[in-house]
Design an enzyme around this catalytic site. Structure first.
Site, PDB file in Angstrom:
ATOM      1  N   ASP A  98       0.853  -1.184   0.000  1.00 51.50           N
ATOM      2  CA  ASP A  98       0.000   0.000   0.000  1.00 51.50           C
ATOM      3  C   ASP A  98       0.893   1.239   0.000  1.00 51.50           C
ATOM      4  O   ASP A  98       1.735   1.396   0.886  1.00 51.50           O
ATOM      5  CB  ASP A  98      -0.879  -0.009   1.258  1.00 51.50           C
ATOM      6  CG  ASP A  98      -2.287   0.486   0.980  1.00 51.50           C
ATOM      7  OD1 ASP A  98      -2.415   1.455   0.216  1.00 51.50           O
ATOM      8  OD2 ASP A  98      -3.239  -0.089   1.530  1.00 51.50           O
ATOM      9  N   ASP A 199      -2.932   4.597  -2.589  1.00 49.44           N
ATOM     10  CA  ASP A 199      -3.989   5.174  -1.770  1.00 49.44           C
ATOM     11  C   ASP A 199      -4.414   6.550  -2.302  1.00 49.44           C
ATOM     12  O   ASP A 199      -3.560   7.398  -2.597  1.00 49.44           O
ATOM     13  CB  ASP A 199      -3.471   5.306  -0.333  1.00 49.44           C
ATOM     14  CG  ASP A 199      -4.520   5.765   0.653  1.00 49.44           C
ATOM     15  OD1 ASP A 199      -5.505   5.031   0.852  1.00 49.44           O
ATOM     16  OD2 ASP A 199      -4.343   6.849   1.231  1.00 49.44           O
ATOM     17  N   GLU A 250      -6.456   3.692  -6.000  1.00 50.79           N
ATOM     18  CA  GLU A 250      -7.717   3.997  -5.318  1.00 50.79           C
ATOM     19  C   GLU A 250      -8.147   5.378  -5.811  1.00 50.79           C
ATOM     20  O   GLU A 250      -7.509   6.380  -5.506  1.00 50.79           O
ATOM     21  CB  GLU A 250      -7.519   4.009  -3.804  1.00 50.79           C
ATOM     22  CG  GLU A 250      -8.833   4.295  -3.065  1.00 50.79           C
ATOM     23  CD  GLU A 250      -8.642   4.558  -1.581  1.00 50.79           C
ATOM     24  OE1 GLU A 250      -9.545   4.207  -0.808  1.00 50.79           O
ATOM     25  OE2 GLU A 250      -7.608   5.137  -1.196  1.00 50.79           O
ATOM     26  N   HIS A 314     -11.103  -2.877   3.725  1.00 54.04           N
ATOM     27  CA  HIS A 314     -10.896  -2.397   5.100  1.00 54.04           C
ATOM     28  C   HIS A 314     -11.669  -1.109   5.384  1.00 54.04           C
ATOM     29  O   HIS A 314     -11.786  -0.718   6.550  1.00 54.04           O
ATOM     30  CB  HIS A 314      -9.410  -2.170   5.348  1.00 54.04           C
ATOM     31  CG  HIS A 314      -8.821  -1.106   4.487  1.00 54.04           C
ATOM     32  ND1 HIS A 314      -8.676  -1.248   3.128  1.00 54.04           N
ATOM     33  CD2 HIS A 314      -8.347   0.132   4.782  1.00 54.04           C
ATOM     34  CE1 HIS A 314      -8.142  -0.151   2.625  1.00 54.04           C
ATOM     35  NE2 HIS A 314      -7.936   0.704   3.601  1.00 54.04           N
ATOM     36  N   ASP A 315     -12.183  -0.440   4.356  1.00 59.02           N
ATOM     37  CA  ASP A 315     -12.938   0.806   4.526  1.00 59.02           C
ATOM     38  C   ASP A 315     -14.438   0.627   4.352  1.00 59.02           C
ATOM     39  O   ASP A 315     -15.190   1.584   4.550  1.00 59.02           O
ATOM     40  CB  ASP A 315     -12.471   1.858   3.506  1.00 59.02           C
ATOM     41  CG  ASP A 315     -11.147   2.490   3.882  1.00 59.02           C
ATOM     42  OD1 ASP A 315     -10.810   2.507   5.091  1.00 59.02           O
ATOM     43  OD2 ASP A 315     -10.440   2.965   2.977  1.00 59.02           O
TER      44      ASP A 315
END
Length: 544
Positions: A98, A199, A250, A314-315
């Site tokens: 990430d 990210d 993302e 995870h979000d």
């Protein structure tokens, strides 16, 4: 369209702090990931995406990085990370990291220097602005707070933070910042990693002049601004193109037309993207809307770029709770959602625990939740005078903690995740839903995922096939085909708690059909597909 290994991959996301704890401190760790690699490998996935494990004060679970070149103590150390990479590669899998470069921690040495004085050489590493009429420079809202601006008493200026106060945004207009980032990327790539998940990568460029906006609550002005493609093209030219890797961005606030600018094969930026027309913009299940999104993105990227398929991470709340049925039809629903994600056009992602049908949670109090976004929003709304219980209940469905509870390994204390006190409570249903139970049951969600992934490896139609929706207006049934080099697969899904029927046109007859997979055991392939009666959350794939 070119064929590549990353288009053919299935990615498994490891949120390590909730994966497996080997030292009893209540946090999962990299040693725990190593210990459970054979479990991940058995599923058949190709790529592991590891959430941030860099040095961090951990205000936002590692997305506030204070040292890009080291590993935080909770996770382990660099030597453990190197063993993890070696063990992943030994099993024939790949590892992507990430990459968080829109912002750092406010404890990063760059920011400590930048905030020390206006004259510091690193002042321009971050975004500093003078007050406007004694207040914030503009009316922009951050993801986690009412304003993107935080006042610094020492230097009498505001710094920008698109997320938490502890996460100041880097100034990508500064070439020195960009070169530092590229140097850091090469550090990890030269160690042998296989790519990056980038990210909020479309937030790097800011609106020129930082003007106030008409509706600050619609925060899409934070992303896709002029200059972003120049930055990513430079990143590709300086770093990415020199390695055989996978990059996934993302990228919120994008349409297919915007998305193609990031992932078009002629653009030399990124390989694929996460868009959020489903996970962010569709709070609860809406079949016709979902179909429309899928068709629009398929047509927008067809032959030019590659999409990603996911409905939780995870979000975002676990998919069987948010978009399926996590009660009576949990197993059937989990298998149906898997069938859909793995057969729609794009790269499928499996979020840890999804493969055993883990569900979201409903803790009793805001004190049980760790999610900084949820806690900040709760405080903001309560401070406005709203009823605390009403605010709490309104935030439950989309709390990020729904997907962050520890992996349920078995039915022992703390679900076998830790011998200590877990950093976040274990979902109380772990005695019924856990890995040990799933591995002992040949008809479990786990083995269904394993079979789907295996089928995808052996059948290019699932990867490169054309897509056609045969059920556009149906609000419960989703029927579509994938076609490639003379082979056509028919996917039939009843995303509903009720029985539903569906009739095909005459050109799709029963002659020569073959059942590929079904989520009800008694489906044999002998049944007609001309007019199909489907049970609740039933999924089938045929070759026709």
């Amino acid at each position: 369209m070119m064929k590549t290994w990353w288009k053919e991959a299935v990615v498994y996301q490891v949120y390590w702090r909730s994966f497996f704890d080997t030292n009893g401190d209540g946090y999962g760790d990299l040693e725990g990931v190593i210990e459970k690699l054979d479990y991940i490998d058995e599923l058949g996935v190709d790529v592991i995406w590891l959430n941030p494990c860099y040095e961090s004060p951990d205000f936002d679970n590692g997305y506030d990085i204070s040292d890009y070149n080291s590993v935080m103590e909770k996770a382990g150390n660099l030597e453990t990370w190197e063993r993890l990479l070696n063990e992943v590669h030994k099993r024939g899998m790949k590892l992507i990291m990430d990459l968080v470069v829109n912002h750092t921690s406010n404890q990063h040495p760059w920011f400590l220097e930048s905030s020390s004085s206006k004259e510091n050489p690193k002042r321009d590493y971050y975004i500093w602005k003078d007050p406007k009429n004694g207040k914030e420079p503009n009316n922009w809202r951050s993801y986690f707070a009412p304003s993107v601006w935080e006042y610094d008493e020492k230097t009498s200026q505001y710094y920008m933070h698109s997320f938490a106060v502890e996460q100041p945004d880097l100034n990508w207009e500064n070439e020195e910042v960009r070169q530092e980032i590229y140097k850091m990327m090469r550090f990890w790539l030269d160690k042998g990693i296989d790519g990056f998940r980038l990210d909020v990568i479309n937030l790097l460029a800011k609106l020129e002049g930082f003007p106030s906006v008409e509706n600050p609550n619609d925060i899409n002005y934070l992303g896709n601004n002029p200059g972003i493609h120049e930055y990513l093209h430079e990143m590709n030219r300086e770093v990415l193109q020199h390695y055989d890797i996978m990059t996934v961005g993302e990228i919120p606030f994008v349409t297919p037309e915007d998305g193609l600018l990031y992932v078009g094969e002629d653009r030399q930026e990124l390989h694929t993207l996460f868009h959020f027309e489903v996970a962010d913009d569709m709070p609860t299940w809406d079949m016709t809307r979902f179909k429309e999104i899928q068709t629009r993105w398929y047509e927008g990227l067809k032959g030019k770029g590659t999409n990603s398929q996911f409905m939780n991470n995870h979000d975002h709340t676990r998919q069987v709770t948010r978009y399926g049925n996590d009660g009576e039809y949990r197993v059937e629903s989990a298998k149906l959602l898997a069938t859909m994600i793995h057969t729609l056009p794009g790269i499928p992602y499996v979020y840890q625990g999804e493969e055993i049908g883990m569900t979201g949670v409903h803790f009793e109090s805001i004190d049980d939740y760790n999610d900084i976004a949820m806690r900040n929003k709760y405080k903001e709304e309560v401070d406005k005078g709203r009823d605390p219980q009403e605010v709490f209940e309104s935030l439950l469905l989309l709390s990020r903690d729904n997907s962050r509870t520890p992996i349920q390994w078995d039915d022992t204390d703390q679900a076998g995740f830790t011998t200590g006190v877990p950093w976040i409570k274990v979902n109380p249903n772990y005695r019924d839903i856990n890995v040990k139970q799933a591995l002992a049951d040949p008809d479990s969600v786990f083995y269904y995922y394993k079979k789907l992934i295996s089928i995808r490896k052996e059948n290019p139609v699932m990867i490169y096939g054309d897509y056609k929706d045969l059920s556009e207006k149906d609000e419960s049934v989703y029927v579509y085909t994938r076609s490639y080099e003379g082979i056509t697969w028919l996917v039939i899904l009843n995303h509903s708690d009720e029985k539903h029927s569906f009739s095909l046109d005459k050109e799709n007859d029963d002659a020569g059909k073959k059942l590929i997979i079904a989520n009800y055991e008694d489906v044999t392939g002998e049944e007609s597909i001309q007019r199909t009666v489907l049970r609740p959350h039933e999924a089938r794939i045929y070759q026709i």
